[in-house]
Design a protein around this motif. Structure first.
Motif, PDB file in Angstrom:
ATOM      1  N   VAL A  10       8.457  -3.502  -5.086  1.00 35.56           N
ATOM      2  CA  VAL A  10       7.056  -3.290  -4.699  1.00 35.56           C
ATOM      3  C   VAL A  10       6.164  -4.321  -5.385  1.00 35.56           C
ATOM      4  CG1 VAL A  10       5.110  -1.698  -4.825  1.00 35.56           C
ATOM      5  CG2 VAL A  10       7.374  -0.831  -4.248  1.00 35.56           C
ATOM      6  N   LEU A  11       6.407  -4.555  -6.674  1.00 30.29           N
ATOM      7  CA  LEU A  11       5.587  -5.540  -7.397  1.00 30.29           C
ATOM      8  C   LEU A  11       5.750  -6.941  -6.816  1.00 30.29           C
ATOM      9  CD1 LEU A  11       6.012  -4.460 -11.137  1.00 30.29           C
ATOM     10  CD2 LEU A  11       4.132  -3.979  -9.576  1.00 30.29           C
ATOM     11  N   ALA A  12       6.913  -7.221  -6.242  1.00 33.27           N
ATOM     12  CA  ALA A  12       7.138  -8.547  -5.662  1.00 33.27           C
ATOM     13  C   ALA A  12       6.276  -8.776  -4.426  1.00 33.27           C
ATOM     14  CB  ALA A  12       8.614  -8.722  -5.309  1.00 33.27           C
ATOM     15  N   THR A  13       5.723  -7.713  -3.843  1.00 35.09           N
ATOM     16  CA  THR A  13       4.833  -7.903  -2.693  1.00 35.09           C
ATOM     17  C   THR A  13       3.424  -8.334  -3.108  1.00 35.09           C
ATOM     18  OG1 THR A  13       4.109  -5.572  -2.656  1.00 35.09           O
ATOM     19  CG2 THR A  13       6.097  -6.132  -1.405  1.00 35.09           C
ATOM     20  N   PHE A  14       3.049  -8.096  -4.369  1.00 36.36           N
ATOM     21  CA  PHE A  14       1.703  -8.458  -4.815  1.00 36.36           C
ATOM     22  C   PHE A  14       1.442  -9.963  -4.702  1.00 36.36           C
ATOM     23  CE2 PHE A  14      -0.271  -4.676  -6.931  1.00 36.36           C
ATOM     24  CZ  PHE A  14       0.715  -3.761  -6.581  1.00 36.36           C
ATOM     25  N   PRO A  15       2.345 -10.822  -5.213  1.00 34.14           N
ATOM     26  CA  PRO A  15       2.099 -12.266  -5.052  1.00 34.14           C
ATOM     27  C   PRO A  15       2.092 -12.701  -3.593  1.00 34.14           C
ATOM     28  CG  PRO A  15       3.789 -11.850  -6.723  1.00 34.14           C
ATOM     29  CD  PRO A  15       3.545 -10.564  -6.022  1.00 34.14           C
ATOM     30  N   ASP A  28       0.828  -1.205   0.000  1.00 30.59           N
ATOM     31  CA  ASP A  28       0.000   0.000   0.000  1.00 30.59           C
ATOM     32  C   ASP A  28       0.864   1.257   0.000  1.00 30.59           C
ATOM     33  OD1 ASP A  28      -2.173  -1.669   0.057  1.00 30.59           O
ATOM     34  OD2 ASP A  28      -2.507  -1.474   2.224  1.00 30.59           O
ATOM     35  N   LEU A  29       1.814   1.311   0.928  1.00 31.09           N
ATOM     36  CA  LEU A  29       2.675   2.487   1.005  1.00 31.09           C
ATOM     37  C   LEU A  29       3.569   2.599  -0.221  1.00 31.09           C
ATOM     38  CD1 LEU A  29       3.734   2.376   4.781  1.00 31.09           C
ATOM     39  CD2 LEU A  29       1.989   3.808   3.697  1.00 31.09           C
ATOM     40  N   GLY A  30       4.040   1.467  -0.711  1.00 31.05           N
ATOM     41  CA  GLY A  30       4.886   1.481  -1.904  1.00 31.05           C
ATOM     42  C   GLY A  30       4.142   1.964  -3.129  1.00 31.05           C
ATOM     43  N   THR A  31       2.886   1.551  -3.260  1.00 29.88           N
ATOM     44  CA  THR A  31       2.079   1.999  -4.397  1.00 29.88           C
ATOM     45  C   THR A  31       1.865   3.507  -4.346  1.00 29.88           C
ATOM     46  OG1 THR A  31       0.942  -0.141  -4.508  1.00 29.88           O
ATOM     47  CG2 THR A  31      -0.129   1.729  -5.570  1.00 29.88           C
ATOM     48  N   ALA A  32       1.565   4.032  -3.149  1.00 29.98           N
ATOM     49  CA  ALA A  32       1.388   5.479  -3.008  1.00 29.98           C
ATOM     50  C   ALA A  32       2.682   6.227  -3.312  1.00 29.98           C
ATOM     51  CB  ALA A  32       0.906   5.808  -1.595  1.00 29.98           C
ATOM     52  N   ALA A  33       3.809   5.700  -2.839  1.00 29.01           N
ATOM     53  CA  ALA A  33       5.097   6.359  -3.099  1.00 29.01           C
ATOM     54  C   ALA A  33       5.425   6.346  -4.584  1.00 29.01           C
ATOM     55  CB  ALA A  33       6.202   5.669  -2.304  1.00 29.01           C
ATOM     56  N   LEU A  34       5.149   5.244  -5.258  1.00 28.27           N
ATOM     57  CA  LEU A  34       5.397   5.181  -6.703  1.00 28.27           C
ATOM     58  C   LEU A  34       4.523   6.176  -7.455  1.00 28.27           C
ATOM     59  CD1 LEU A  34       5.720   1.329  -7.333  1.00 28.27           C
ATOM     60  CD2 LEU A  34       7.548   3.035  -7.275  1.00 28.27           C
ATOM     61  N   LEU A  36      11.719   1.412   3.573  1.00 30.39           N
ATOM     62  CA  LEU A  36      10.664   0.450   3.895  1.00 30.39           C
ATOM     63  C   LEU A  36      10.935  -0.906   3.246  1.00 30.39           C
ATOM     64  CD1 LEU A  36       7.778   0.056   5.151  1.00 30.39           C
ATOM     65  CD2 LEU A  36       6.894   0.649   2.898  1.00 30.39           C
ATOM     66  N   LEU A  37      11.338  -0.887   1.974  1.00 32.52           N
ATOM     67  CA  LEU A  37      11.608  -2.143   1.285  1.00 32.52           C
ATOM     68  C   LEU A  37      12.846  -2.833   1.845  1.00 32.52           C
ATOM     69  CD1 LEU A  37      10.810  -1.039  -2.372  1.00 32.52           C
ATOM     70  CD2 LEU A  37       9.372  -2.347  -0.812  1.00 32.52           C
ATOM     71  N   GLY A  38      13.810  -2.045   2.292  1.00 34.60           N
ATOM     72  CA  GLY A  38      14.973  -2.641   2.952  1.00 34.60           C
ATOM     73  C   GLY A  38      14.590  -3.316   4.257  1.00 34.60           C
ATOM     74  N   LEU A  39      13.627  -2.724   4.965  1.00 37.53           N
ATOM     75  CA  LEU A  39      13.137  -3.341   6.203  1.00 37.53           C
ATOM     76  C   LEU A  39      12.398  -4.650   5.928  1.00 37.53           C
ATOM     77  CD1 LEU A  39      11.705  -0.261   8.157  1.00 37.53           C
ATOM     78  CD2 LEU A  39      13.498  -1.798   8.979  1.00 37.53           C
ATOM     79  N   LEU A  40      11.734  -4.721   4.770  1.00 37.66           N
ATOM     80  CA  LEU A  40      10.852  -5.862   4.486  1.00 37.66           C
ATOM     81  C   LEU A  40      11.629  -7.160   4.308  1.00 37.66           C
ATOM     82  CD1 LEU A  40       7.909  -6.709   3.938  1.00 37.66           C
ATOM     83  CD2 LEU A  40       8.310  -6.193   1.521  1.00 37.66           C
ATOM     84  N   VAL A  41      12.813  -7.083   3.727  1.00 40.28           N
ATOM     85  CA  VAL A  41      13.558  -8.315   3.465  1.00 40.28           C
ATOM     86  C   VAL A  41      14.305  -8.762   4.715  1.00 40.28           C
ATOM     87  CG1 VAL A  41      13.847  -7.756   1.037  1.00 40.28           C
ATOM     88  CG2 VAL A  41      15.614  -7.084   2.663  1.00 40.28           C
ATOM     89  N   THR A  42      14.608 -10.053   4.746  1.00 40.90           N
ATOM     90  CA  THR A  42      15.415 -10.633   5.828  1.00 40.90           C
ATOM     91  C   THR A  42      16.803 -10.932   5.266  1.00 40.90           C
ATOM     92  OG1 THR A  42      13.426 -11.638   6.782  1.00 40.90           O
ATOM     93  CG2 THR A  42      15.566 -12.484   7.522  1.00 40.90           C
TER      94      THR A  42
END
Length: 498
Positions: free
Chosen positions: A344-349, A62-68, A282-288
């Motif tokens: 961001v697109l990788a979060t959709f699946p 959601d946040l990534g889509t708004a930022a894009l 945010l995307l850096g936080l998302l990955v492990t």
């Protein structure tokens, strides 16, 4: 959230923004794309770093889509129509046909090399098929490329997010099934409706905004940017392409001769930088990070298929008939920069519970980091090797409007009253303290630059540039001359305030 927690969140967010801004400066000096440092900052803050745990893929989407959307609006608002007018057709084909060809070829290659299922393979191909607007705008605008090449890349990056998003959404259906007719129908509707909404709202803004008498000039950038974001939201609410609507509405508004264009551009650039910083962190936080090393080889394999096979063939297939020289096609093939959009697109699946989607996110993350680093630093040497830019290039003059406070300067305006002793005083007789200077005189509706011998007249409006440290002295001298003439000091008049 308590007030104390709000303070802590704002403190942490402000520090992240400030650190990211400093990192941007360091990245530019080192010749590195700033997005890599933002991603690294997010990883450092994450659970394997400072321990901030974030695994909400839905919130990231959601946040990534708004930022894009913000980044694409800024891309439209900072694009000059004359730069892309001649390349709209090839850019449109490259953003649609090219995305399709790249998706199929990358998907087939990863299916063979990595043994992924067809749904995962095609999803990976669709996810990485889109060039990233933020990466393209920030990297290519510092290269003195031919206008056609730069315009084509910018237009493509603005257009191709929409087809990529549509493909990823349609390929994320579980259980996986692909109906060609339904697939094409969705694609055509979303692109056509999104384009129509963006163009209509941009046109409405171009008609209405110049006629609005807003009480403050700072409201015009807000109104312009807000209208483009309305286009994004309206298209999304209509199940059309919000990304395409955002870019096109910004493009129309930017080239409509609206008031306060420089302020609007500066506002959009600042807002887009904030969106980029927040998005990449945010995307850096998302990955492990501990899960990334095992995906290095798959990411390299997928990236090489994309870079060496899928992207060049997509460019060749899309630009057939447009008479684009092979040198330019070669550069276009190499300049398909990836950035935040694929992550961001990788979060959709993931949100749609597609099997294997967590692995896709890690592959895409590694691919973006590695190939952004390689491609970003190679573009300038490649452009020179292909003869697209001279080895020793004389850059165009860069004209920028800077606020006076940045220059430590202030602008004074005075009007010569009918009873003022400034009447008939020449500029040289004013003897303003250096470096203060009369830069402009408005007399009877006529504007001119004075010389030392120019004599002031009653009713003249003077524009005087001075520094903060000499402003008070300048005001005193003007008051003194206004009261007693150029020999004011002889009469013990020093212009003290009344």
């Amino acid at each position: 959230m308590s007030l104390q927690q709000l303070y802590e969140v704002l403190l942490a967010g402000g520090l992240v923004v400030l650190v990211s801004i400093v990192a941007t400066r360091l990245a530019s000096r080192a010749g590195l794309p700033s997005l890599l440092l933002f991603l690294a900052l997010g990883v450092a803050l994450g659970e394997d770093g400072l321990g901030v745990k974030f695994d909400d893929a839905q919130l990231a989407q959601d946040l990534g889509t708004a930022a894009l959307a913000v980044i694409l609006v800024e891309g439209g608002l900072t694009t000059t129509w004359s730069d892309i007018r001649g390349v709209i057709a090839p850019a449109g084909v490259l953003a649609t046909v090219g995305v399709g060809v790249s998706t199929v070829l990358t998907g087939a290659g990863t299916h063979v090399l990595l043994g992924l299922g067809w749904q995962e393979s095609l999803l990976l191909g669709a996810i990485v098929s889109s060039t990233d607007a933020a990466a393209v705008f920030s990297t290519l605008r510092v290269l003195p490329l031919p206008r056609r090449v730069a315009g084509l890349l910018e237009a493509e990056s603005g257009f191709n997010d929409a087809p990529s998003v549509i493909l990823v959404v349609l390929l994320s259906v579980t259980p996986f099934h692909l109906e060609a007719l339904n697939f094409v129908g969705h694609l055509v509707y979303e692109l056509a409706a999104g384009a129509a909404i963006g163009l209509v709202l941009g046109w409405l803004g171009a008609v209405v905004l110049p006629r609005l008498a807003l009480p403050a000039s700072g409201l015009y950038p807000l109104a312009t940017f807000g209208l483009a974001m309305v286009g994004f939201a309206a298209a999304g609410a209509s199940h059309a392409s919000g990304f395409l609507a955002a870019y096109l509405s910004g493009l129309v508004l930017a080239n409509a001769g609206l008031p306060h264009r420089a302020a609007t551009r500066s506002f959009a650039e600042g807002f887009a930088w904030l969106a980029q910083i927040g998005l990449f962190v945010l995307l850096g936080l998302l990955v492990t990070p501990s899960e990334l090393p095992s995906q290095i080889l798959p990411a390299l394999a997928a990236g090489l298929v994309l870079l060496l096979v899928a992207r060049p063939l997509a460019v060749a297939a899309s630009l057939t008939g447009f008479r684009i020289p092979w040198r330019e096609q070669a550069f276009l093939s190499a300049a398909g920069l990836r950035g935040a959009v694929p992550i961001v697109l990788a979060t959709f699946p993931i949100v749609r519970n597609v099997p294997g989607s967590d692995r896709l996110l890690n592959i895409v993350f590694v691919l973006v980091v590695v190939f952004t680093l390689l491609q970003g630093r190679s573009l300038a040497p490649l452009a020179r090797a292909l003869g697209l830019v001279p080895r020793e290039v004389t850059r165009e003059i860069l004209v920028e409007s800077a606020p006076l406070d940045v220059l430590d300067a202030e602008l004074l305006t005075i009007t010569v009253a009918p009873t003022s002793r400034l009447h008939a005083v020449s500029i040289i007789e004013l003897r303003l303290p250096k470096p203060s200077v009369v830069t402009l005189i408005i007399r009877g509706g006529r504007t001119f630059v004075p010389t030392e011998d120019t004599q002031l007249q009653a009713g003249d409006e003077l524009l005087i540039v001075t520094t903060r440290t000499r402003r008070e002295d300048t005001e005193r001298r003007l008051r003194a001359v206004s009261r007693r003439g150029p020999l004011a000091h002889w009469f013990d008049e020093y212009g003290d305030p009344d």
